[in-house]
Design a protein around this motif. Sequence first.
Motif, mmCIF file in Angstrom:
data_model
loop_
_atom_site.group_PDB
_atom_site.id
_atom_site.type_symbol
_atom_site.label_atom_id
_atom_site.label_comp_id
_atom_site.label_asym_id
_atom_site.label_seq_id
_atom_site.Cartn_x
_atom_site.Cartn_y
_atom_site.Cartn_z
ATOM 1 N N PRO A 114 -2.597 9.429 -1.404
ATOM 2 C CA PRO A 114 -3.439 8.642 -2.316
ATOM 3 C C PRO A 114 -3.818 7.301 -1.704
ATOM 4 N N GLY A 115 -5.044 6.847 -2.000
ATOM 5 C CA GLY A 115 -5.558 5.628 -1.395
ATOM 6 C C GLY A 115 -4.697 4.411 -1.640
ATOM 7 N N TYR A 116 -4.112 4.320 -2.849
ATOM 8 C CA TYR A 116 -3.294 3.142 -3.146
ATOM 9 C C TYR A 116 -2.007 3.140 -2.333
ATOM 10 N N ASP A 117 -1.428 4.350 -2.087
ATOM 11 C CA ASP A 117 -0.234 4.420 -1.241
ATOM 12 C C ASP A 117 -0.592 4.134 0.213
ATOM 13 N N ARG A 118 -1.730 4.656 0.662
ATOM 14 C CA ARG A 118 -2.164 4.385 2.023
ATOM 15 C C ARG A 118 -2.405 2.891 2.216
ATOM 16 N N GLY A 119 -2.976 2.261 1.194
ATOM 17 C CA GLY A 119 -3.219 0.825 1.265
ATOM 18 C C GLY A 119 -1.939 0.026 1.341
ATOM 19 N N ARG A 120 -0.923 0.457 0.592
ATOM 20 C CA ARG A 120 0.368 -0.250 0.613
ATOM 21 C C ARG A 120 1.003 -0.165 1.992
ATOM 22 N N ILE A 121 0.931 1.034 2.597
ATOM 23 C CA ILE A 121 1.526 1.210 3.921
ATOM 24 C C ILE A 121 0.787 0.380 4.956
ATOM 25 N N LEU A 122 -0.543 0.426 4.907
ATOM 26 C CA LEU A 122 -1.328 -0.348 5.860
ATOM 27 C C LEU A 122 -1.106 -1.842 5.677
ATOM 28 N N ALA A 123 -0.924 -2.264 4.425
ATOM 29 C CA ALA A 123 -0.688 -3.686 4.158
ATOM 30 C C ALA A 123 0.620 -4.144 4.787
ATOM 31 N N LYS A 124 1.638 -3.296 4.692
ATOM 32 C CA LYS A 124 2.917 -3.660 5.290
ATOM 33 C C LYS A 124 2.828 -3.731 6.810
#
Length: 518
Positions: free
Chosen positions: A497-507
């Motif tokens: 999911p995009g929101y999980d991908r975004g969280r990982i990329l943010a970290k």
Amino acid sequence: MDSARKHARNLSFNTGTHATALVVMLFLSPFVVHSLGTVLYGIWSLINILTGYAGIFDLGIRVSTGRYVILYLGKGDFQRVDETIRTGLGCYTVVGLLVLLVAIFLGVLFPDAFQKVPPEYHTMVAFLLPALAVNLWFTAIRTIDSSVLTAYERFDLARSVDLVVLAVQTGATVAVLSMGWGIVGLTCAIIGANLVGLSATAWLARRVHRQLRHWPMVFQRDRLKELIGFGVASFVSSISVKIIGQSDLLIVGAVLGMHEVGIYSVGAMLLYYSNTLLGQIGRTFFPALQKAAAREEMGNLRWLYLRQARLGGILGILMYVGIIVFARPFINLWMFEPGKFEQTAVDQASAVMMVLAGSKLLSVLSLAANPVLTATGYVRFSAIVTVIEAITNLSLSLLFVLVFGWGLIGVALGTLVARALTSTFWLTWKAYRCMALPYIHFLQHLLLPEIIAGTCFAGACCAMRTLIGTGDWLRFALAVLGASGLNLVISFYILLPGYDRGRILAKLGFSHVDKGPA
């Protein structure tokens, strides 16, 4: 703790525990099969299936008790939580006596139903079936107490108990088989480990829910009506699921023989365990889904469904596409032993595993639908679809075996074709109706990405199998690890999911965080 972190923690405990059980099974099963032999292992498989069928007479009480405990806890109605627990225990104690009688009856009928079983095992089966029926009552009490932990989303505690039970049962299994106690010893190991789990779960449930009481058991009228009303539909679904998942072995045992039951069990074993592992996603999300449905928070319900569906796709494709590609070399390395599990048995078990993995891959598409239908009160629809699938499965399996003479592969094909014709479409369609979402959303955002990801991963598996080889455990492990590593990239960009991908990329410092819906 925000919902995403809490779900990640709970999912880690659930999948981690069942992954551990899967690893134990992989190492322990060859020891069990070779210790017992294919004939006695086939008898053991049939005993467990018949005991499971006897357990369906709980009329869905365990499932409905867990559902209403979560529902009333979500509403803050602690009095009804207490009434639900004690009524559920009272109902299942009565039903437990019925299950015991059914098990005794099945023990008497066993020689006539399975005439290919050697006569020297008839008396032993007649004693083991009632013993395992009593164990079902222990399991029911433990399940109801575990539902309290689930309602508070304390999966860490529930799964910790499961790990203790797994350790006790594994150690006891090795001990009894090493001493030559056979399936009598296996029965003692299972019951003993279950009693340990029952005691630990009851103690933890009281710590989490101080108001918890088991005694006196009651039959509160309103709660009884709720449990039976919801439970009957769950009962229908339960018996249909057992027909879908376990009638295969009954057909094999009645038509083909105990040796073939042992072979089919080996081919299906990994799928049974992996299905339980995949089901932990739904189990993790269900309390939140049920609470969202109870509060009529449709936006949150949709978000939870989509999150669960995507995560199910990631794990399901990894497991089932991988099993399809690596089935034969795995069975050969895992079970082959001259004089105990010959090459012909390896070939048959591998074919069964591949076909059943295909049927499980189809079930991934409807994985998230059942929890939504249960949470929104459409369990009757699920029951009807499951009954249709069960009847279709049974009919096709018999047709393929008795008419076409396809043997073990025909039994497995009955499961695959029945699933393709029934639940794969209808359960997802109804779930989308419940969530007021257009079905085209499923086709575009779930089905198409999973087809693309599955195709890419199949190519990765074939490439690793060709390049590295699977002639021994080391090369097999390297090939699987290499394909799994490629699947991480595939899943990250196609299924996550995009929101999980975004969280990982943010970290990692590459993107902002999309937290999803509030």
